[in-house]
Design a protein around this motif. Sequence first.
Motif, PDB file in Angstrom:
ATOM      1  N   GLN A   1       1.590  15.092  -3.840  1.00 52.42           N
ATOM      2  CA  GLN A   1       1.141  13.585  -3.655  1.00 52.42           C
ATOM      3  C   GLN A   1       1.230  12.847  -4.984  1.00 52.42           C
ATOM      4  O   GLN A   1       1.743  11.620  -5.000  1.00 52.42           O
ATOM      5  CB  GLN A   1      -0.537  13.645  -3.365  1.00 52.42           C
ATOM      6  N   ILE A   2       1.181  13.491  -6.377  1.00 52.70           N
ATOM      7  CA  ILE A   2       1.385  12.798  -7.615  1.00 52.70           C
ATOM      8  C   ILE A   2       2.817  12.441  -7.814  1.00 52.70           C
ATOM      9  O   ILE A   2       3.034  10.899  -8.198  1.00 52.70           O
ATOM     10  CB  ILE A   2       0.757  13.499  -8.662  1.00 52.70           C
ATOM     11  N   ALA A   3       3.560  13.089  -7.306  1.00 56.92           N
ATOM     12  CA  ALA A   3       5.218  12.827  -7.340  1.00 56.92           C
ATOM     13  C   ALA A   3       5.355  11.418  -6.624  1.00 56.92           C
ATOM     14  O   ALA A   3       6.185  10.497  -7.100  1.00 56.92           O
ATOM     15  CB  ALA A   3       5.904  13.906  -7.433  1.00 56.92           C
ATOM     16  N   ALA A   4       4.864  11.502  -5.392  1.00 55.29           N
ATOM     17  CA  ALA A   4       5.079  10.496  -4.390  1.00 55.29           C
ATOM     18  C   ALA A   4       4.636   9.180  -4.927  1.00 55.29           C
ATOM     19  O   ALA A   4       5.156   8.151  -4.815  1.00 55.29           O
ATOM     20  CB  ALA A   4       4.656  10.843  -2.951  1.00 55.29           C
TER      21      ALA A   4
ATOM     22  N   LEU B   1      -2.778   2.118  -4.349  1.00 54.00           N
ATOM     23  CA  LEU B   1      -2.875   3.387  -4.339  1.00 54.00           C
ATOM     24  C   LEU B   1      -4.015   3.878  -3.346  1.00 54.00           C
ATOM     25  O   LEU B   1      -5.067   4.078  -4.113  1.00 54.00           O
ATOM     26  CB  LEU B   1      -2.697   3.968  -5.615  1.00 54.00           C
ATOM     27  N   ASN B   2      -4.092   4.169  -2.187  1.00 49.17           N
ATOM     28  CA  ASN B   2      -5.172   4.801  -1.492  1.00 49.17           C
ATOM     29  C   ASN B   2      -4.647   5.660  -0.371  1.00 49.17           C
ATOM     30  O   ASN B   2      -3.352   5.621   0.145  1.00 49.17           O
ATOM     31  CB  ASN B   2      -6.239   3.958  -1.091  1.00 49.17           C
ATOM     32  N   ASP B   3      -5.493   6.420   0.444  1.00 50.40           N
ATOM     33  CA  ASP B   3      -5.168   7.148   1.536  1.00 50.40           C
ATOM     34  C   ASP B   3      -5.394   6.263   2.927  1.00 50.40           C
ATOM     35  O   ASP B   3      -6.087   5.094   2.761  1.00 50.40           O
ATOM     36  CB  ASP B   3      -5.859   8.563   1.522  1.00 50.40           C
TER      37      ASP B   3
ATOM     38  N   ILE C   1       4.881   4.787   3.369  1.00 51.34           N
ATOM     39  CA  ILE C   1       4.256   5.904   3.796  1.00 51.34           C
ATOM     40  C   ILE C   1       5.324   7.336   3.532  1.00 51.34           C
ATOM     41  O   ILE C   1       6.634   7.260   4.023  1.00 51.34           O
ATOM     42  CB  ILE C   1       3.791   6.186   5.278  1.00 51.34           C
ATOM     43  N   TYR C   2       4.740   8.205   2.638  1.00 49.05           N
ATOM     44  CA  TYR C   2       5.567   9.690   2.353  1.00 49.05           C
ATOM     45  C   TYR C   2       5.266  10.276   3.480  1.00 49.05           C
ATOM     46  O   TYR C   2       4.046  10.928   3.404  1.00 49.05           O
ATOM     47  CB  TYR C   2       5.336   9.926   1.042  1.00 49.05           C
TER      48      TYR C   2
ATOM     49  N   VAL D   1       0.744  -1.160  -0.028  1.00 48.64           N
ATOM     50  CA  VAL D   1       0.037   0.163  -0.170  1.00 48.64           C
ATOM     51  C   VAL D   1       0.891   1.220  -0.139  1.00 48.64           C
ATOM     52  O   VAL D   1       1.903   1.263   0.842  1.00 48.64           O
ATOM     53  CB  VAL D   1      -0.921   0.100   1.208  1.00 48.64           C
ATOM     54  N   CYS D   2       0.746   2.314  -0.962  1.00 55.12           N
ATOM     55  CA  CYS D   2       1.231   3.440  -0.928  1.00 55.12           C
ATOM     56  C   CYS D   2       0.464   4.666  -0.386  1.00 55.12           C
ATOM     57  O   CYS D   2      -0.367   4.855  -0.968  1.00 55.12           O
ATOM     58  CB  CYS D   2       1.710   3.881  -2.564  1.00 55.12           C
ATOM     59  N   ILE D   3       0.822   5.214   0.658  1.00 52.44           N
ATOM     60  CA  ILE D   3       0.332   6.335   1.237  1.00 52.44           C
ATOM     61  C   ILE D   3       1.026   7.793   0.973  1.00 52.44           C
ATOM     62  O   ILE D   3       2.124   7.616   1.647  1.00 52.44           O
ATOM     63  CB  ILE D   3      -0.004   5.966   2.878  1.00 52.44           C
TER      64      ILE D   3
END
Length: 431
Positions: free
Chosen positions: A257-260, A277-279, A204-205, A172-174
């Motif tokens: 956010q989009i770059a991350a 890809l979700n929050d 997590i970024y 998961v990418c946050i």
Amino acid sequence: MLCGGKKSYFVAAVCIIILTSMVTLSYLRLQRFSHLPKIIQEGSRCRGKTTNSTITALKDNRTFIISPYFDDRESKVTRVIGIVHHEDVKQLYCWFCCPPDGKIYVSKAKIDVHSDRFGFPYGAADIVCLEPENCDPTHVSIHQSPRGNIDQLPRFEIKNRKAETFSVDFTVCISAMFGNYNNVLQFIQSMEMYKILGVQKVVIYKNNCSHLMEEVLKFYVEEGTVEIIPWPINSHLKVSSKWHFMQDGTHIGYYGQIAALNDCIYRNMQRSKFVVLNDADEIILPLKHPDWKSMMSSLQEQNPGTGIFLFENHIFPETVSTHMFNISSWNTVPGVNILQHVHREPDRKDVINPKKMIIDPRKVIQTSVHSVLRAYGNSVNVPMDVALIYHCRVPLQGNLPRESLIRDTTLWRYNLSLVMNVNKVLYQTVL
């Protein structure tokens, strides 16, 4: 005469088409030739300090490098994920140093600014350079000029050079955690739901969060579930917490956010079968399957060749609650208790619900937040009777009475495991 005239027009048209094709082909050859790597120095030692920062500003202060990745899906290139000013950055060059003989190659970059800037002057960009044919460079430097001293340029490791076997099924990418984030209880509940559903890694970024949240993140990092990518974007640009430009002097939307998200896809391209890809306040809930693995197996079987699966977002307002799962020990923890929010807003007429994605990262070239921009695979909208996104947040339809909401207790299917797992984390971190 008329027939002869028609014949002449036909011959002329054919000649024009042939001439245009020849000119176009010549132009394309010249363009490609101008981007081919050229040796500018020999006998150098490949040295220089490798940059480990997540975001590195170049001297022009209009270009910000996140990370380079090897990409051979079409040709042998280094694809650098970055952020650039969409008008001011015209030319960039990749500098490759090839061991062991120390030949230095310079390759003109193709700068591909993503189309989803939403009006902001800066946007995510792919800086793409052809690599030398007989060299597999491990590092690259980015410069505005084909001339200079490579020892004085920041040096970046090229990731994904070596093929790997998948270490996890789901990542998961946050992106991005900001605003002194302190929704501790909901974050822990989301993390434990992800694990129940089959997630092994969450990236997590992190821009900033509360001290209490830091303790929770530390726990998950030590557990091996979470990987933290420092995201100090506000040290370089004026960031907005909005996704669209408000004419307020900011440079980039929603903390970049989009770059991350694009970096997260490439970062996990070789180590994760799927990337989600979700929050942190969103959970993809399967309705026909117990977990994501069985759901994705079924979806792939039904949709061969598909690399992007889109799930519809549904709001469960945090302002409408039930007396169930009012666990006293949780009441001292800051944040929302999602088990108490099982009423979702109905669809709005003429409004399309936004979507989030589970993707095969190897089939994606560029992504936005709610859809991919460029990909090799097909996209499919997953029906709501298969899965939906449980999104517990402030309401979008705040004036609706409770009886107009739809009671949906799908989340409660996991309540036994979820309560037990959340308690374990809380007693090791917060309580």
